[in-house]
Design an enzyme around this catalytic site. Structure first.
Site, PDB file in Angstrom:
ATOM      1  N   TYR A   1      -7.284  -0.035   3.263  1.00 19.12           N
ATOM      2  CA  TYR A   1      -6.205  -0.875   2.732  1.00 19.12           C
ATOM      3  C   TYR A   1      -6.210  -2.269   3.370  1.00 19.12           C
ATOM      4  O   TYR A   1      -5.684  -3.209   2.809  1.00 19.12           O
ATOM      5  CB  TYR A   1      -4.833  -0.229   2.966  1.00 19.12           C
TER       6      TYR A   1
ATOM      7  N   ASP B   1       2.448  12.228  -0.194  1.00 20.00           N
ATOM      8  CA  ASP B   1       3.156  12.357  -1.475  1.00 20.00           C
ATOM      9  C   ASP B   1       2.979  13.762  -2.050  1.00 20.00           C
ATOM     10  O   ASP B   1       3.910  14.319  -2.618  1.00 20.00           O
ATOM     11  CB  ASP B   1       2.638  11.323  -2.491  1.00 20.00           C
TER      12      ASP B   1
END
Ligand code: NAD
Length: 356
Positions: A135, A250
């Site tokens: 990222y 998640d």
């Protein structure tokens, strides 16, 4: 204790109001100061993370954050989008360790998409490294390919990288967290194909030698994704990199039924942290008074535990949340037949009453 309160956008202000009510009801010496962040800050000052908000967060002992974002900002240039505020806070506050507990409350086992026996009593903690990995790795960009399968074609690329000290510090965080829990760490990697994660595995193994009382397992990320839905209770603490942690946390959140129940913490090296619910700003239900405030209230409990050294107060809040669930109170996202549907404010008030 100085707390920066950043409600943000969408349901942020509604759920934050409940968490603040609960904190105030504890009767502890706390100073709270509010500031705009995300879309709200863009509207008031033209930037999602204004200087004043950042300064307030830097000066505080902890930051309580609601949520940011709205589809109406999707066409803004990337640097001005609400979500950039979270990245800016993580970077400027040095928040490298993200804690995402996934706890399945007894009263909500039916809300999970898995069979009740697989999730009843589930209590796992995912620790995600937050400031490195693909990222943030440079270089990244778009260009015309000079080699590969299609030379001359447009291509895009990112760089996955981790340094030894980055891996060491998150490994220490994980082993220390496991010591306060059931004493087991599963380090998730992809060392079979990625150099970055071979280094990850080597360093985690080396740091483990300082924690002989903690059990360490290694698992490839594809297997971890499978085991999380096959036998989620086999985990205690999972530690992993930024991208794998993003995805697995998640996945784990859905084991528990509703994302509206899940708190999170992002900590720096001194345990100063930013505390926020795991969900987003839920623009689809914002303003209707139906959002579940429990994830934010439980985030406030984590703040008391990790940054403010108030374990007893943290436990009081967690016990109060258990109590309102046992009383059968449910916001629409966790409602089922035979329980009592309540709105955001009613849920917050019920937690305040349950504190007593
Ligand atoms: P979301 O988490 O906001 O919503 C997903 C679904 O869950 C929606 O149906 C929503 O109504 C529901 N939901 C979420 N929180 C709830 C709660 N407390 N109570 C009841 N229901 C709840 O994710 P999304 O729809 O993908 O994103 C909406 C916006 O939030 C986007 O702009 C996104 O960028 C942003 N976002 C922000 C954060 C953050 O602030 N940390 C995290 C994720 C997404």
């Amino acid at each position: 204790m100085k707390i920066a309160v950043l409600p943000g956008d969408g349901i942020g202000p509604e759920i934050m109001a409940q968490a603040v009510k609960v904190l105030q009801a504890l009767g502890l010496p706390m100073e709270m100061e509010w500031a705009d962040v995300g879309g709200a800050a863009y509207e008031s000052s033209g930037h999602p993370l204004p200087e004043g908000t950042l300064k307030l967060a830097q000066a505080a002992d902890a930051v309580l954050f609601g949520s940011v974002g709205d589809w109406k900002y999707d066409t803004l240039e990337r640097a001005l989008r609400p979500e950039q505020a979270i990245l800016g806070l993580r970077k400027n506050l040095g928040l490298f360790a993200n804690f995402r507990p996934a706890i399945c409350y007894e009263q909500l086992t039916h809300a999970s998409s898995l069979k009740p026996e697989l999730v009843a009593g589930l209590d796992i903690l995912i620790i995600r490294e937050l400031t490195g990995d693909i990222y943030f790795g440079q270089p990244r960009g778009r260009r015309v390919a000079v080699d590969g399968h299609f030379p001359g074609a447009e291509e895009a690329f990112d760089t996955m990288r981790y340094s030894r000290p980055e891996i060491e510090r998150i490994a220490h965080v994980a082993f220390q967290a496991a010591r306060k829990r059931r004493g087991k760490v599963t380090s998730v990697d992809k060392a079979n194909v990625l150099e970055t994660f071979q280094l990850w595995k080597d360093v985690v193994t080396q740091v483990h030698s300082q924690y002989p009382d903690v059990q360490l397992d290694h698992m490839y990320v594809d297997n971890a994704a499978m085991q999380l839905v096959k036998a989620p209770k086999s985990f205690d603490v999972i530690v992993t990199g930024n991208m794998f942690g993003d995805i697995l946390s998640d996945e784990a959140s859905m084991l528990t039924g509703s994302i509206g129940m899940l708190p999170s913490a992002s900590l720096d090296k001194n345990n100063k942290g930013l505390y926020e619910p795991s969900h987003g700003s839920a623009p689809d239900i914002a303003g209707n008074g139906v959002a579940n405030p429990l994830a934010t209230i439980l985030s406030a409990a984590m703040m008391l535990r990790f940054s403010l050294n108030q374990e007893a107060a943290a436990q009081r809040i967690e016990a109060a949340v258990q109590k309102v669930l046992a009383q059968g109170l449910r916001t629409p996202d966790i409602y089922s037949e035979g329980t009592t549907k309540v709105g955001t404010a009613e849920m917050g008030e019920a937690v305040v009453r349950a504190l007593a």
